[in-house]
Design a protein around this motif. Structure first.
Motif, short mmCIF file in Angstrom:
data_model
loop_
_atom_site.label_atom_id
_atom_site.label_comp_id
_atom_site.label_asym_id
_atom_site.label_seq_id
_atom_site.Cartn_x
_atom_site.Cartn_y
_atom_site.Cartn_z
N THR A 22 0.85 -1.19 0.00
CA THR A 22 0.00 0.00 0.00
C THR A 22 0.88 1.24 0.00
OG1 THR A 22 -0.16 0.33 2.41
CG2 THR A 22 -1.73 -1.21 1.41
N LEU A 23 0.36 2.34 -0.54
CA LEU A 23 1.09 3.60 -0.51
C LEU A 23 1.24 4.10 0.92
CD1 LEU A 23 -0.52 5.50 -3.55
CD2 LEU A 23 1.48 4.00 -3.53
N THR A 24 0.22 3.89 1.72
CA THR A 24 0.24 4.36 3.11
C THR A 24 1.34 3.66 3.89
OG1 THR A 24 -2.14 4.78 3.04
CG2 THR A 24 -1.12 4.61 5.21
N ALA A 25 1.44 2.33 3.76
CA ALA A 25 2.47 1.59 4.50
C ALA A 25 3.86 1.98 4.03
CB ALA A 25 2.24 0.09 4.33
N ALA A 27 4.74 4.88 2.76
CA ALA A 27 5.01 6.22 3.27
C ALA A 27 5.45 6.18 4.72
CB ALA A 27 3.76 7.10 3.11
N ALA A 28 4.78 5.35 5.52
CA ALA A 28 5.13 5.23 6.94
C ALA A 28 6.53 4.66 7.10
CB ALA A 28 4.10 4.36 7.66
N THR A 33 5.18 11.58 3.35
CA THR A 33 3.73 11.67 3.29
C THR A 33 3.23 10.79 2.15
OG1 THR A 33 3.75 13.54 1.75
CG2 THR A 33 3.82 14.06 4.12
N GLN A 34 1.96 10.43 2.21
CA GLN A 34 1.41 9.60 1.14
C GLN A 34 1.42 10.34 -0.18
OE1 GLN A 34 -2.21 7.53 2.07
NE2 GLN A 34 -2.73 7.19 -0.08
N SER A 35 1.19 11.64 -0.14
CA SER A 35 1.21 12.42 -1.38
C SER A 35 2.59 12.44 -2.01
CB SER A 35 0.72 13.85 -1.13
OG SER A 35 1.56 14.51 -0.19
N SER A 38 3.00 9.18 -3.74
CA SER A 38 2.21 9.20 -4.98
C SER A 38 2.92 9.98 -6.08
CB SER A 38 0.83 9.81 -4.71
OG SER A 38 0.09 9.01 -3.81
N ARG A 55 -4.24 0.15 -8.89
CA ARG A 55 -4.86 0.51 -7.62
C ARG A 55 -6.08 -0.36 -7.38
NH1 ARG A 55 -0.86 3.73 -9.89
NH2 ARG A 55 -0.35 5.47 -8.49
#
Length: 302
Positions: A22-25, A27-28, A33-35, A38, A55
């Motif tokens: 995932t993009l969120t994982a 990024a963390a 940041t997720q942006s 992206s 996606r």
């Protein structure tokens, strides 16, 4: 695609997304940041002139083009990292192998194999990490682990549907066992009948895809009572020792149970078996990876 037009940051971000799912994982893990993640993926797709990620609800999946780009990105990043080590005067990574393993493999199998390799080939460095099957499979495909020890339950399907198919080797296949407190009425001298498991209190892992209710005897004809949930196998067995309920465990863990726990066979119903599988990408292994694979085979056979 000209990798000269792609930043190393974008390649590293892409590899992290491929591994994390995932993009969120991603990024963390990267501290972005997720942006920002992206934007890096978008810059990579502009150069590739095609989507590299599909996606989906709950995550992303590599496209066919993304699989090609990832393979090339791994090669580029490995070369850059090797050059950095050489310039810093550090030893090359030629003697390093990276191993991923599912939680219960860390109790006996992995320590035994790593110890054997240290005795026989002390120049080889083994780096290990624990993870669930989906995480470790993504790590294999992202090139951040070389080998992965996975657990597999019937019907023993491949761990993913991506191509190329992972090379899988069964290291061991053993029956599932039952762990009960030593003071429990079932802790007698012989095997437990599956009918006696009705109405028991269970200690199970939290629901997570294929690992749903790990710790409850499979196929019970009732809704099980989950008294405690714990992901860590030692925590589950410690709760068993404290008299808090029953749980299941692979036969390979029987020698590592804490005091206060009795490990029993279960008779009746379908035969419940579990496999320990060594997975990797197809193709030749590096010498360190081949040595570790052989040590894992020896450890599993003991």
């Amino acid at each position: 695609m000209d990798f000269g037009d792609v930043s190393l940051v974008a390649l590293r971000v892409f590899r992290e997304v491929a591994e994390r799912g995932t993009l969120t994982a991603a990024a963390a893990a990267l501290g972005y940041t997720q942006s920002a993640v992206s934007r890096q993926i978008a810059s990579l797709e502009r150069v590739a002139r095609t989507p590299v990620l599909e996606r989906r609800p709950g995550g992303v999946r590599l496209t066919t083009a993304g699989t090609v780009v990832l393979r090339r990105a791994i090669a580029v990043l490995d070369e850059i990292d090797a050059a950095g080590r050489e310039l810093a005067g550090l030893p090359a990574d030629a003697g390093t192998v990276r191993l991923g393993w599912f939680p219960s493999a860390g109790a006996v199998l992995v320590p035994r194999a790593v110890a054997e390799l240290r005795r026989t080939h002390p120049a080889v460095t083994v780096l290990t990490r624990e993870g669930t099957t989906p995480v470790l499979v993504r790590a294999l495909r992202a090139g951040t682990v070389d080998l992965a020890v996975l657990g597999s339950a019937p019907p023993f399907r491949p761990p993913d549907a991506e191509t190329p198919a992972l090379h899988r080797e069964t290291l061991a296949e053993r029956t599932l066992r039952l762990a009960v407190p030593t003071g429990h009425p079932l802790a007698g001298a012989g095997p437990v009948d599956v009918a006696d498991l009705r109405g028991q209190r269970w200690i199970a892992g939290p629901s997570a895809g294929e690992d749903t209710l790990m710790g409850v005897w499979p196929g019970l004809d009732e809704r099980p009572e989950i008294a405690h949930t714990a992901r860590d196998w030692l925590a589950k067995l410690s709760l068993v020792a404290a008299g808090c309920g029953l749980t299941t465990l692979p036969a390979s863990l029987a020698e590592a149970v804490p005091p206060g726990v009795r490990v029993l066979e279960v008779r009746g119903g379908p035969s419940e078996r579990r496999r320990v599988v060594l997975a990797r990408l197809p193709g030749p292994l590096s010498e360190p990876a081949a040595l570790l694979a052989e040590a894992l085979r020896h450890a599993a056979a003991e």
